[in-house]
Scaffold this motif. Structure first.
Motif, PDB file in Angstrom:
ATOM      1  N   SER B 100      -4.079   1.393  -1.768  1.00 45.64           N
ATOM      2  CA  SER B 100      -5.014   2.523  -1.799  1.00 45.64           C
ATOM      3  C   SER B 100      -4.731   3.366  -3.045  1.00 45.64           C
ATOM      4  CB  SER B 100      -4.883   3.371  -0.526  1.00 45.64           C
ATOM      5  OG  SER B 100      -3.579   3.860  -0.401  1.00 45.64           O
ATOM      6  N   GLU B 101      -5.801   3.756  -3.691  1.00 45.82           N
ATOM      7  CA  GLU B 101      -5.685   4.417  -5.000  1.00 45.82           C
ATOM      8  C   GLU B 101      -5.405   5.909  -4.830  1.00 45.82           C
ATOM      9  OE1 GLU B 101      -9.252   4.515  -7.391  1.00 45.82           O
ATOM     10  OE2 GLU B 101      -8.133   3.909  -9.162  1.00 45.82           O
ATOM     11  N   ARG B 102      -4.276   6.203  -4.213  1.00 41.58           N
ATOM     12  CA  ARG B 102      -3.930   7.601  -3.980  1.00 41.58           C
ATOM     13  C   ARG B 102      -3.704   8.318  -5.310  1.00 41.58           C
ATOM     14  NH1 ARG B 102      -3.526   8.972   1.392  1.00 41.58           N
ATOM     15  NH2 ARG B 102      -4.108  10.909   0.367  1.00 41.58           N
ATOM     16  N   GLY B 103      -4.036   9.593  -5.297  1.00 36.71           N
ATOM     17  CA  GLY B 103      -3.870  10.384  -6.508  1.00 36.71           C
ATOM     18  C   GLY B 103      -5.032  10.251  -7.484  1.00 36.71           C
ATOM     19  N   SER B 104      -6.102   9.608  -7.040  1.00 36.55           N
ATOM     20  CA  SER B 104      -7.284   9.503  -7.904  1.00 36.55           C
ATOM     21  C   SER B 104      -7.972  10.865  -8.004  1.00 36.55           C
ATOM     22  CB  SER B 104      -8.245   8.449  -7.348  1.00 36.55           C
ATOM     23  OG  SER B 104      -8.591   8.743  -6.005  1.00 36.55           O
ATOM     24  N   ARG B 105      -8.962  10.957  -8.868  1.00 40.04           N
ATOM     25  CA  ARG B 105      -9.614  12.245  -9.128  1.00 40.04           C
ATOM     26  C   ARG B 105     -10.183  12.858  -7.857  1.00 40.04           C
ATOM     27  NH1 ARG B 105     -12.744  10.683 -13.782  1.00 40.04           N
ATOM     28  NH2 ARG B 105     -14.261   9.930 -12.265  1.00 40.04           N
ATOM     29  N   ASP B 106     -10.583  12.002  -6.918  1.00 41.58           N
ATOM     30  CA  ASP B 106     -11.198  12.512  -5.687  1.00 41.58           C
ATOM     31  C   ASP B 106     -10.197  12.617  -4.528  1.00 41.58           C
ATOM     32  OD1 ASP B 106     -10.906   9.805  -5.546  1.00 41.58           O
ATOM     33  OD2 ASP B 106     -12.935   9.369  -4.847  1.00 41.58           O
ATOM     34  N   ASP B 107      -8.920  12.487  -4.817  1.00 40.76           N
ATOM     35  CA  ASP B 107      -7.868  12.628  -3.793  1.00 40.76           C
ATOM     36  C   ASP B 107      -7.193  13.979  -4.000  1.00 40.76           C
ATOM     37  OD1 ASP B 107      -5.910  12.349  -1.901  1.00 40.76           O
ATOM     38  OD2 ASP B 107      -4.811  10.766  -2.939  1.00 40.76           O
ATOM     39  N   ILE B 110      -1.974  17.309  -3.167  1.00 40.80           N
ATOM     40  CA  ILE B 110      -1.050  17.608  -4.262  1.00 40.80           C
ATOM     41  C   ILE B 110       0.121  16.639  -4.281  1.00 40.80           C
ATOM     42  CG2 ILE B 110       0.192  19.372  -2.915  1.00 40.80           C
ATOM     43  CD1 ILE B 110      -0.501  19.392  -6.734  1.00 40.80           C
ATOM     44  N   TYR B 111       0.539  16.184  -3.081  1.00 42.51           N
ATOM     45  CA  TYR B 111       1.707  15.295  -3.035  1.00 42.51           C
ATOM     46  C   TYR B 111       1.380  13.882  -3.486  1.00 42.51           C
ATOM     47  CZ  TYR B 111      -0.413  14.758   1.600  1.00 42.51           C
ATOM     48  OH  TYR B 111      -1.309  14.573   2.616  1.00 42.51           O
ATOM     49  N   GLN B 112       0.128  13.595  -3.804  1.00 40.29           N
ATOM     50  CA  GLN B 112      -0.236  12.276  -4.333  1.00 40.29           C
ATOM     51  C   GLN B 112      -0.479  12.319  -5.838  1.00 40.29           C
ATOM     52  OE1 GLN B 112      -0.163   9.637  -2.486  1.00 40.29           O
ATOM     53  NE2 GLN B 112      -0.457  10.317  -0.374  1.00 40.29           N
ATOM     54  N   GLU B 113      -0.458  13.507  -6.391  1.00 38.44           N
ATOM     55  CA  GLU B 113      -0.954  13.674  -7.757  1.00 38.44           C
ATOM     56  C   GLU B 113      -0.117  12.917  -8.792  1.00 38.44           C
ATOM     57  OE1 GLU B 113      -1.087  15.310 -11.699  1.00 38.44           O
ATOM     58  OE2 GLU B 113       0.571  15.681 -10.340  1.00 38.44           O
ATOM     59  N   VAL B 114       1.194  13.023  -8.687  1.00 41.79           N
ATOM     60  CA  VAL B 114       2.041  12.389  -9.705  1.00 41.79           C
ATOM     61  C   VAL B 114       1.897  10.869  -9.663  1.00 41.79           C
ATOM     62  CG1 VAL B 114       4.418  11.955 -10.409  1.00 41.79           C
ATOM     63  CG2 VAL B 114       3.690  14.262  -9.842  1.00 41.79           C
ATOM     64  N   GLN B 115       1.878  10.318  -8.446  1.00 40.52           N
ATOM     65  CA  GLN B 115       1.726   8.869  -8.337  1.00 40.52           C
ATOM     66  C   GLN B 115       0.410   8.422  -8.968  1.00 40.52           C
ATOM     67  OE1 GLN B 115       2.741  11.070  -6.066  1.00 40.52           O
ATOM     68  NE2 GLN B 115       3.195  10.083  -4.127  1.00 40.52           N
TER      69      GLN B 115
END
Lengths: 199, 167
Positions: B100-107, B110-115
């Motif tokens: 799953s493309e966590r940390g994408s622009r539409d996610d 905040i805890y997924q952002e760096v990944q």
């Protein structure tokens, strides 16, 4: 138990068994004692040879799969016991070479080794049958018993050495390991690992 | 009969890839896919305690002649880069991964952002190919991607977009 004697006895029970060795002492000593080219000697991913063996065991439920783990490797991935017991693979036999030290880096003591029990951990994780082998007679009895179906964990209590292990690593590395093991699986069990173009 | 969900479609595509073993650790975006996998009789599903176990189990299955897939979130992919390098890259073992493309622009977690920001550059540094799965048409292409992975002899990652999984 002395490790070469231990492996010498175990090797006599591997005719129809798929053997996977964790990196380090397990792989190096198994190679030195058996010279087996039917074994997968994992060269990396410390801790995860047991998970690799689980994948084999689930995919080939009619074949017995042995993982010969190191105590250092097991401690790096204790969750493997929970994952495996969740599958309940009757054909998976998980040995751990327990000498209480990180042998290949100079016999450095493992943390908590004197206060813990791997069989208790494995039993607590739900492994069906757990054994401790602290003598060659005990090991003989275990090797006979694990032929019966059931997910098994075996604590092999082997002698520690205060220096680095002297057994040489097997003389082939990554890609050759892949093709030797894959071709051995094809030859032994009549399966197709690689396609007609060889990949 | 109701229309197949995206999770039905993903599992059907894996069947067309001849996948017989899946190993996974859940992420909330892919949990419905994993639940759907549990109901698929032709695919053995190993639920692991840590993502690198999924990498190793799927790699072991390769040597049984089984086609396998590892399924996880991008955060989990981040945790098993060492194993992917020293098991799959070193031994040239192909590994098809759905992530799953966590940390994408539409996610907006905040805890997924760096990944999300760093995982693709890290994959590029390891020379692990990746592609995005954003539509039903992309799902239909998965068998091609699977064959491509076999030829690549290394991990190939299909990133499942939020839009596809969550609508």
């Amino acid at each position: 138990m002395e490790i070469k004697e231990t492996f010498g006895l175990m090797a006599r029970h591997t005719d129809d068994v798929i053997v996977v060795c964790a990196l380090g002492m397990s792989a190096n000593e198994w190679w030195q004692v058996t010279g087996s080219e039917d074994t997968f000697y994992m060269h990396g991913a410390m801790g995860f040879a047991s998970s690799f063996a689980l994948g084999l065991a689930v995919a080939m439920p009619d074949k017995q799969v042995w993982i010969i783990d190191g105590d250092g490797s097991l401690c790096m991935n204790l969750g493997t016991l929970l994952t495996a017991s969740g599958q309940g693979p009757a054909n998976l036999k998980h040995f751990v070479l327990n000498n209480g030290v990180y042998q290949t880096v100079g016999g450095v003591p493992m943390t908590g080794a004197s206060r813990s029990s791997y069989t208790a951990i494995a039993a607590g994780a739900g492994v069906e049958r757990c054994y401790t082998a602290d003598s060659m007679n005990a090991l003989s009895a275990v090797l006979a018993d694990i032929k019966k179906p059931g997910h098994c964990f075996i604590d092999l209590q082997v002698e520690r050495d205060d220096g680095p292990i002297l057994a040489p690593p097997q003389p082939f590395e990554g890609p050759e390991m892949k093709y030797r093991f894959g071709r051995a699986m094809e030859r032994r069990f009549g399966i197709e690992v690689f396609g007609p173009e060889g990949y | 009969m109701s229309n197949p969900t995206v999770h039905d479609q993903l599992v059907a595509a894996l069947k067309r890839c001849d996948v017989g073993l899946a190993a996974s650790l859940p992420d909330d975006w892919i949990t419905p896919t994993l639940q759907r996998l549990d109901r698929e009789p032709g695919i053995a599903h190993i639920r692991v305690a840590r993502e690198a176990e999924a990498v190793a189990a799927a790699s072991g299955a390769f040597f049984a002649g089984a086609r396998s897939v590892a399924v996880m979130g991008a955060t989990g992919l981040f945790t098993c880069l060492g194993e992917l390098a020293t098991l799959n890259l070193r031994h040239q073992i192909p590994l098809f991964m759905l992530v799953s493309e966590r940390g994408s622009r539409d996610d907006h977690r905040i805890y997924q952002e760096v990944q999300g920001r760093r995982i693709k550059p890290v994959l590029e540094s390891l020379d692990f190919p990746y592609f995005r799965i954003t539509s039903t048409a992309d799902i239909e292409e998965l068998p091609h991607a699977y064959e491509w992975c076999r030829m690549q002899k290394r991990p190939v990652i299909g990133f499942l977009a939020r839009k596809l999984l969550k609508g």
